[in-house]
Design an enzyme around this catalytic site. Structure first.
Site, short mmCIF file in Angstrom:
data_model
loop_
_atom_site.label_atom_id
_atom_site.label_comp_id
_atom_site.label_asym_id
_atom_site.label_seq_id
_atom_site.Cartn_x
_atom_site.Cartn_y
_atom_site.Cartn_z
N MET A 119 15.29 -45.37 -31.66
CA MET A 119 15.71 -43.78 -31.87
C MET A 119 16.54 -43.21 -30.85
O MET A 119 16.48 -41.72 -30.47
CB MET A 119 14.58 -42.99 -32.04
CG MET A 119 13.86 -43.32 -33.36
SD MET A 119 12.87 -41.97 -34.21
CE MET A 119 11.72 -41.62 -32.80
N SER A 156 8.34 -44.77 -22.74
CA SER A 156 8.72 -44.05 -23.77
C SER A 156 9.72 -42.98 -23.80
O SER A 156 10.12 -42.61 -22.61
CB SER A 156 7.49 -43.32 -24.26
OG SER A 156 7.57 -42.35 -25.42
N ARG A 187 10.01 -40.17 -24.60
CA ARG A 187 9.34 -38.95 -24.30
C ARG A 187 8.94 -38.63 -22.66
O ARG A 187 8.70 -37.54 -22.52
CB ARG A 187 8.12 -38.69 -25.25
CG ARG A 187 8.58 -38.59 -26.86
CD ARG A 187 7.19 -38.31 -27.39
NE ARG A 187 7.36 -38.27 -28.72
CZ ARG A 187 7.72 -38.99 -29.82
NH1 ARG A 187 7.65 -40.32 -29.48
NH2 ARG A 187 8.03 -38.68 -31.12
N GLU A 229 5.26 -53.50 -28.77
CA GLU A 229 3.84 -53.70 -29.00
C GLU A 229 3.23 -52.18 -28.56
O GLU A 229 1.95 -51.82 -28.80
CB GLU A 229 3.07 -54.74 -28.37
CG GLU A 229 3.46 -56.23 -28.99
CD GLU A 229 2.49 -57.17 -28.38
OE1 GLU A 229 1.78 -56.86 -27.36
OE2 GLU A 229 2.47 -58.37 -29.00
N LYS A 230 3.96 -51.46 -28.01
CA LYS A 230 3.47 -50.01 -27.73
C LYS A 230 3.21 -49.39 -29.07
O LYS A 230 2.05 -48.68 -29.15
CB LYS A 230 4.29 -49.19 -26.97
CG LYS A 230 3.90 -47.85 -26.42
CD LYS A 230 4.88 -46.96 -25.66
CE LYS A 230 5.91 -46.38 -26.39
NZ LYS A 230 5.62 -45.36 -27.28
N HIS A 284 13.46 -50.53 -24.17
CA HIS A 284 14.30 -50.95 -25.39
C HIS A 284 15.22 -51.95 -24.82
O HIS A 284 15.54 -53.05 -25.65
CB HIS A 284 15.18 -49.83 -25.58
CG HIS A 284 14.32 -48.68 -26.14
ND1 HIS A 284 14.38 -47.30 -25.69
CD2 HIS A 284 13.77 -48.67 -27.37
CE1 HIS A 284 13.57 -46.46 -26.41
NE2 HIS A 284 13.36 -46.96 -27.43
N HIS A 332 15.30 -46.84 -22.72
CA HIS A 332 14.92 -46.97 -21.58
C HIS A 332 14.58 -48.57 -21.42
O HIS A 332 15.21 -49.20 -22.22
CB HIS A 332 13.52 -46.16 -21.51
CG HIS A 332 12.78 -46.56 -22.37
ND1 HIS A 332 12.01 -47.84 -22.74
CD2 HIS A 332 12.08 -45.64 -23.60
CE1 HIS A 332 11.16 -47.54 -23.72
NE2 HIS A 332 11.28 -46.50 -24.16
#
Length: 282
Positions: free
Chosen positions: A30, A187, A189, A150-151, A37, A34
């Protein structure tokens, strides 16, 4: 590097790869990329001839409109990061209109009950949205291998179920959680965390590690009660749930078995930022 927003454009690229017999690795994201990814992309680059990365904030998997609106969108920066890894990466960054036309609505899926556990209890319809977008991207990109962190372990299990039930010819590759130096699971976020909350957030992983240590000698219920107590009076972090579950069924563990694999899952609010994490227990 090719950056495409139209379905027909990326389908032409995919067809050219397929005609040359090249394997395709796919990393759906999305955006707001980071290092976690990028680790997925590096894995894909190492094991496929070509790699396609999607960048799309999918509205049908958000049950919180404010979270959807605040989700970071930095496509130019994402492309620059990917270009540093390989100039041959293909980026598919469609608009909402291109994906959903005039009907922004998720399909309904049956994931054999996986969708009703954990995140499903708190995010109504979330996994219908995930299933909708991943299925559409698989149809467009036709990857040989697709990479997921896996998060989002529940999501990983649900996508494996999607592929199995819909008989989609793709291998799903789960990759380890990538963490910041302080242990916080990476994340998109995390960039929105205020300084005090950023400093407090590593407590989540510290508790998960302690729970794993206790799981060897204590029951799942005893560990769960202990974790709840650790968060009960925390001045900044508010736990939404902590669950010890069977990795395959995602059902809450009532009695441990040496023949099963277990994992602890947690969701915590740091102010208005929702953080999730998990850890394998045995």
């Amino acid at each position: 590097m090719g950056v495409y927003s139209e379905k027909v454009e990326v389908e032409k690229v995919v067809t050219s790869f397929k005609e040359r017999g090249l394997s395709i690795g796919f990393v759906p994201t999305m955006g707001a990329l980071h290092q976690g990814h990028l680790a997925l992309v590096e894995n894909a680059l190492a094991n496929n001839d070509k790699v396609i990365v999607s960048v799309f904030v999918n509205p049908t998997q958000f049950n919180n409109l404010e979270d959807l609106e605040k989700y970071p969108r930095v496509l130019d920066e994402d492309v620059r990061l990917l270009e540093k890894l390989s100039s041959s990466i293909v980026v598919y960054a469609p608009t909402v209109e291109a994906v959903y036309a005039d009907k922004v609505k998720a399909e309904k899926f049956d994931f054999d009950g996986l969708e009703f556990e954990m995140e499903g209890r708190f995010r109504d319809g979330h996994f219908d949205g995930v299933g909708t977008i991943i299925k559409r991207f698989f149809e467009i990109i036709r990857p040989d291998n697709a990479y997921f962190g896996e998060k989002d372990f529940q999501q990983l299990q649900i996508i494996k179920k999607l592929v199995d039930k819909k008989k989609i010819p793709v291998t799903i590759v789960g990759c380890p959680i990538y963490r910041e130096s302080n242990g916080l699971a990476m994340s998109s976020r995390n960039v929105r965390l205020k300084p005090d909350y950023k400093k407090a957030a590593p407590f989540i992983f510290e508790i998960l590690k302690a729970a794993k240590a206790q799981f060897g000698t204590k029951s799942a219920n005893e560990v769960t009660v202990w974790v709840h107590a650790q968060f009960a009076n925390h001045p900044l972090l508010k736990m939404e749930y902590f669950i010890i579950a069977d990795e395959d069924t995602l059902k809450i563990v009532k009695r441990k078995s040496n023949k099963k694999a277990y994992r602890a899952f947690i969701a915590v609010y740091a102010d208005d930022i929702r953080l999730i994490d998990n850890i394998a227990l045995n």
